[in-house]
Structure formats: structure tokens, C-alpha cells
Write a protein that holds these residues in place. Structure first.
Motif, short mmCIF file in Angstrom:
data_model
loop_
_atom_site.label_atom_id
_atom_site.label_comp_id
_atom_site.label_asym_id
_atom_site.label_seq_id
_atom_site.Cartn_x
_atom_site.Cartn_y
_atom_site.Cartn_z
N ARG A 1 -55.21 9.04 -4.40
CA ARG A 1 -54.04 9.28 -3.55
C ARG A 1 -52.88 8.41 -4.02
N GLU B 1 -46.86 14.40 0.57
CA GLU B 1 -47.02 15.78 1.04
C GLU B 1 -48.06 16.52 0.21
N ASP C 1 -50.51 15.14 -1.42
CA ASP C 1 -51.83 14.58 -1.13
C ASP C 1 -52.49 15.33 0.02
N ILE C 2 -51.71 15.69 1.01
CA ILE C 2 -52.24 16.45 2.15
C ILE C 2 -52.70 17.83 1.68
N LYS C 3 -51.89 18.45 0.85
CA LYS C 3 -52.22 19.77 0.30
C LYS C 3 -53.48 19.71 -0.55
N ALA D 1 -55.94 17.45 -0.37
CA ALA D 1 -57.10 17.18 0.49
C ALA D 1 -57.57 18.44 1.19
N LYS D 2 -56.63 19.26 1.64
CA LYS D 2 -56.98 20.51 2.31
C LYS D 2 -57.71 21.44 1.36
N GLU E 1 -49.95 28.12 2.13
CA GLU E 1 -50.02 27.88 3.56
C GLU E 1 -49.46 29.08 4.30
#
Length: 289
Positions: A82, A261, A263-265, A267-268, A286
Motif C-alpha cells: 500500500r 484511492e 489502493d481501495i480499488k 483491495a476490492k 465500479e
């Protein structure tokens, strides 16, 4: 298994007979055996094709290369890195994702050796791996490669802390675990002093990768044509001979927001059980509200 490998090494196939690439991808999938979790999501057909291409469609060599990558990814966990873990390495903008793409819509990683800010070889490698994974995450539909633009502005041998060993480690990681991901590597305005270092590290560069390396110099006719062939000059910043009025000044705060931002994508995507059939690590869009 032995008979299968012999077959696709060409021992049972006429040398002029065209290879059935789709069949070889299936054979490679069978050869590597059952996969689950991250390895299953990583090994799409597109991914297997890249490993076969990197080894000239030799099944045995491609299988060895892929298994080594799966072991490396299991231990190194590049998909779990990350931004906050590598942010210090990126404070000066020595490597960042450009705000423009190349002529073919591929993301561009800009590297600035003159902005080297740390002495940790492993930190430099980990930071670059993070940004390679990030560039792959942001590949457009149908695109599997990226371009590297290495800007030598401000570079001196004394100013940089990149040692030959670190350069070799970077070459090893990119060649061994990201095959067929690089479209072109532009060395922009490298000083003569760099040529000595390049001569050393070039021995470790795969011949196919070596052919993708282009030395480019401002105001050089041949160099201008090289840039035009890979970049739309209307969208290329003037610092690289283009016409676009784009600022290449690195804004660490803004870039950090973008990485967080992503990193969130990331992880998902990696924590999702959804299948993917295009890129190895391209998330599905998304839903829009």
C-alpha cells in the motif's frame, strides 16, 4: 506430463507447422495444476499467454517462469503493498504515473533518476513494484502493456544512490515477474556518464527487452521521430519535445491522494471472488449511481 512437454517443445511437431496458441494456453493451465485465491485470479488466459510469449511459446520454460512468479508473489505479496508503506520513497517523484498516455493509450511511468532520495535498494525495488502494479490496475480495456519514460534531467553519478545491484534487482523483477508488460523504455537525454553504468547493467537485460530500449535526445532528428512514433506530440509535455502545456511538476500530496484511492480499488479487486477474463489484475468498473 513429460510427453506433453515434449510435444510442445516441438519434438512431435513439424517445425514449420504453426503453433496453436489457444491450445498451448490450455496446456500450460493443465501443467501448472489447480490454483486458488490470488494465484487463480492472477492466472488469466491473457496472463498465461504473456508467459508463453516471453519464452517463445516453449511450454516447459513458460511453466517454470510462471511457477517462479507465483512463488514470488506468494512471498513478496506485491498486490498487498500500500502507498503508505512506500510513500517515503516517492516523496521526490522519482517514479510516478504520468498524467498522459502514449499513442496507444498505454499508461506511462515517468522515472527521474536525478531525484533519487534514499539509499535502500529494497525500498527502491518495492516502490517500483507498487507503481507497476498500480499501472497494471489502471490499464485500459484491451491493453496489457505500459511505457516507461526515464527522464535524466538533473542526473549525475554522484547525485544518485542507485547502485548496480539495485538496478540488477529491478531488471530481474521486471523481466522475471512482469513479462510482456513493457512496450517501450525511453531513456530521455541520458548523459554520457550514464553510458558506463548502462554498459554494466545491459548484460543482465533480456534481448527482447533490450530491443525496446530507446535512447532519445532533444533536438535530434532521429529521436524526434522515435517520440512521434510512440507518443502523440499534441498530448506530450513540452519537456519531452511535445506541444502539450502539461505540467510535469510532481505534486506529492495530489499523487498520494490518487494512490490511496487506487489502493481501495486494488483491495476490492484482489479480495473479490469475481472472475476476470481480460487482464491479470484489471478490476471491473465500479457501478455508477
Amino acid at each position: 506430463m513429460t510427453n506433453m512437454l515434449r510435444k510442445w517443445r516441438g519434438q512431435n511437431q513439424h517445425e514449420n507447422e504453426p503453433l496453436d496458441h489457444d491450445k498451448m494456453i490450455k496446456e500450460l493451465r493443465t501443467a501448472i495444476g489447480p490454483l486458488s485465491g490470488h494465484a487463480s485470479k492472477f492466472c488469466t488466459d491473457a496472463c498465461l499467454r504473456r508467459y508463453l510469449e516471453a519464452r517463445s511459446w516453449n511450454l516447459e520454460k513458460a511453466m517454470k517462469m510462471l511457477k517462479e512468479t507465483l512463488e514470488w508473489r506468494s512471498n513478496y505479496k506485491p498486490h498487498e503493498i500500500r502507498w503508505h508503506q512506500v510513500e517515503k520513497e516517492g516523496e521526490t517523484g522519482k517514479v510516478s504515473r504520468a498524467n498522459f498516455v502514449d499513442r496507444f493509450g498505454r499508461p506511462v511511468l515517468i522515472m527521474r533518476p536525478g531525484k533519487q532520495n534514499t539509499k535502500t535498494g529494497e525500498g527502491n525495488v518495492r516502490h517500483l513494484v507498487y507503481l507497476i502494479e498500480n499501472a497494471i490496475l489502471n490499464l485500459p480495456e484491451g491493453q496489457e502493456q505500459m511505457s516507461w519514460l526515464i527522464d535524466f534531467t538533473g542526473y549525475t553519478m554522484n547525485a544518485t544512490n542507485i547502485q548496480p545491484k539495485t538496478a540488477r534487482d529491478i531488471i530481474n523483477v521486471t523481466q522475471s515477474h512482469y513479462p510482456e508488460r513493457l512496450a517501450i523504455i525511453v531513456l530521455y537525454n541520458p548523459p554520457k556518464i550514464f553510458q558506463a553504468l548502462f554498459k554494466v547493467i545491459s548484460y543482465f537485460i533480456d534481448p527482447k527487452t533490450y530491443l525496446k530500449i530507446k535512447f532519445v535526445y532533444p533536438n535530434d532528428k532521429d529521436s524526434i521521430e522515435i517520440m512521434k512514433s510512440y507518443f502523440d506530440t499534441e498530448n506530450l509535455p513540452s519537456e519531452f519535445g511535445g506541444k502539450a502545456n502539461l505540467s510535469l511538476k510532481y505534486d506529492h500530496e495530489e499523487f498520494s491522494k490518487l494512490m490511496i484511492e487506487d489502493d481501495i480499488k486494488s483491495a476490492k479487486f484482489w479480495n473479490s471472488d469475481d472472475d476476470t477474463n481480460d487482464h491479470c489484475v484489471t478490476p471491473k468498473p465500479e457501478p455508477t449511481s
